[in-house]
Write a protein that holds these residues in place. Structure first.
Motif, PDB file in Angstrom:
ATOM      1  N   GLN A 271       1.161  -5.921  -4.770  1.00 41.59           N
ATOM      2  CA  GLN A 271      -0.066  -6.151  -5.681  1.00 41.59           C
ATOM      3  C   GLN A 271       0.316  -7.797  -5.664  1.00 41.59           C
ATOM      4  O   GLN A 271      -0.913  -7.930  -6.218  1.00 41.59           O
ATOM      5  CB  GLN A 271       1.057  -5.947  -7.378  1.00 41.59           C
ATOM      6  N   TRP A 302      -1.164   2.360 -10.077  1.00 40.33           N
ATOM      7  CA  TRP A 302       0.504   1.250  -9.543  1.00 40.33           C
ATOM      8  C   TRP A 302       2.021   2.556  -9.084  1.00 40.33           C
ATOM      9  O   TRP A 302       1.685   3.710  -9.591  1.00 40.33           O
ATOM     10  CB  TRP A 302       1.719   0.655 -10.250  1.00 40.33           C
ATOM     11  N   TRP A 307      -0.430  -2.038  -5.075  1.00 40.00           N
ATOM     12  CA  TRP A 307      -1.186  -1.176  -5.746  1.00 40.00           C
ATOM     13  C   TRP A 307      -1.666   0.676  -4.586  1.00 40.00           C
ATOM     14  O   TRP A 307      -1.425   0.477  -3.444  1.00 40.00           O
ATOM     15  CB  TRP A 307      -2.456  -1.470  -5.463  1.00 40.00           C
TER      16      TRP A 307
END
Length: 349
Positions: A271, A302, A307
């Motif tokens: 992330q 997520w 991601w």
């Protein structure tokens, strides 16, 4: 005097397989939520249970004054006994008339009358037997028992209250093991699953508690609407979870993560590597000349702390994962290739 080239960590990405998932807000509800009503009317003499406590099926909850029902039962039992004697007399007379008519001592009509009297007596006896059974039932209903295992609610009446059969609400009960969780997904969210969800294509339902921790037991879909609600554009779903320690209570707001199938040819990035601007999300990519460029990307869900990158990257791209604040597009950097297993937290298959 030349400036020092910025040292950055980069991750050379490769496509991976990840489980398709989506999260949404949900609310818990009792698997069974029922109102407790008396089957007979009368004065409530006693409440047996403690409000808000667990009650087993069959345990007494209220006692309605049983005296009137005992009186009715005694009266009907006496009538039944009397009619039993009448039926026995009628049977004896029928048997006597049967012998006499065989020897031509009485007419056939006399015998037929004896048979009819026996049938009438036996019919009355059967009717009284049914009344005795009903009176016994009414007496048993004076003790109001829990119909299910569950949590008893607040009592709606106090001792000494006159309640009516089948209409007065005494209290409520909720079965919370298993407990149900109700939620929905929009049309756009369902696209990633190639259509609507159902009991067959959902592999797992994970419940996320209000404090962010995952519930220890996975759930399963036990209801999936066959159509999209035209008013709000969502598919209604419900999952069931075991709740042996009663940690979950009806009415809680939680989150659920639904997992259904896999997808390949996507990428995972930490992330921290994904930046956000007015134009959307982007990352810094280092080219063969060690020069940075920005790359617009499309992200999915997520997975752990990573991601899912759906569009914007290609296999072999070197994506910067640290020192991002000091970066700008067109900057020459000193890239240090990092091990993917040390950077990605989860999701790789």
């Amino acid at each position: 005097m030349s400036s020092e080239v910025l040292r950055v960590g980069v991750l050379q990405i490769e496509p991976v397989n990840v489980r398709l998932s989506a999260e949404t807000i949900a609310q818990t509800e009792g698997a069974k939520e029922i109102e407790i009503r008396p089957r007979v009317g009368g004065i409530v003499l006693k409440r047996h249970y403690h409000e808000g406590m667990a009650v087993k099926a069959g345990e007494p909850m209220y006692l309605i004054d049983p005296a009137p029902f005992r009186k009715v039962l005694a009266e009907v039992q006496a009538e039944f006994l009397e009619q039993s004697i009448q039926a026995k007399k009628a049977k004896t007379e029928k048997e006597r008339q049967e012998k006499l008519v065989a020897e031509n001592f009485v007419s056939q009509r006399s015998y037929d009358n004896a048979v009819a009297d026996l049938m009438i007596a036996e019919a009355a006896l059967h009717a009284l037997k049914a009344r005795v059974q009903q009176a016994e039932l009414d007496l048993s209903y004076a003790t109001v028992r829990a119909p299910i295992d569950g949590i008893a609610g607040r009592s709606q009446i106090s001792e000494g209250t006159l309640v009516a059969a089948n209409s007065s609400v005494l209290t409520t009960m909720a079965q919370i093991s298993p407990i149900w969780v109700r939620f929905s997904f929009s049309d756009n969210e369902l696209v990633r699953f190639n259509g609507r969800l159902n009991e067959g294509n959902v592999e797992e339902v994970i419940l996320i508690l209000p404090d962010g921790t995952e519930y220890s037991v996975s759930g399963a879909i036990n209801f999936a609407a066959s159509e999209i609600d035209p008013l709000i554009g969502t598919q209604q779903l419900r999952a069931t979870f075991d709740n042996p320690d009663r940690r979950l209570l009806p009415g809680q707001f939680v989150r659920v993560r639904v997992i259904s199938g896999e997808t390949d040819d996507v990428f995972l990035l930490p992330q921290v590597a994904v930046m956000t601007s007015d134009l959307g999300r982007y990352v810094y990519v280092v080219d063969n000349n060690n020069v940075t460029t920005t790359r617009q990307i499309t992200v999915g869900e997520w997975v752990g702390k990573d991601w899912i990158i759906l569009e914007g990257l290609q296999a072999g791209d070197r994506v910067v994962v640290n020192n991002l604040i000091r970066l700008s597009s067109g900057m020459t950097v000193n890239p240090e290739l990092l091990d993917a297993s040390e950077v990605l937290s989860s999701g790789r298959k």
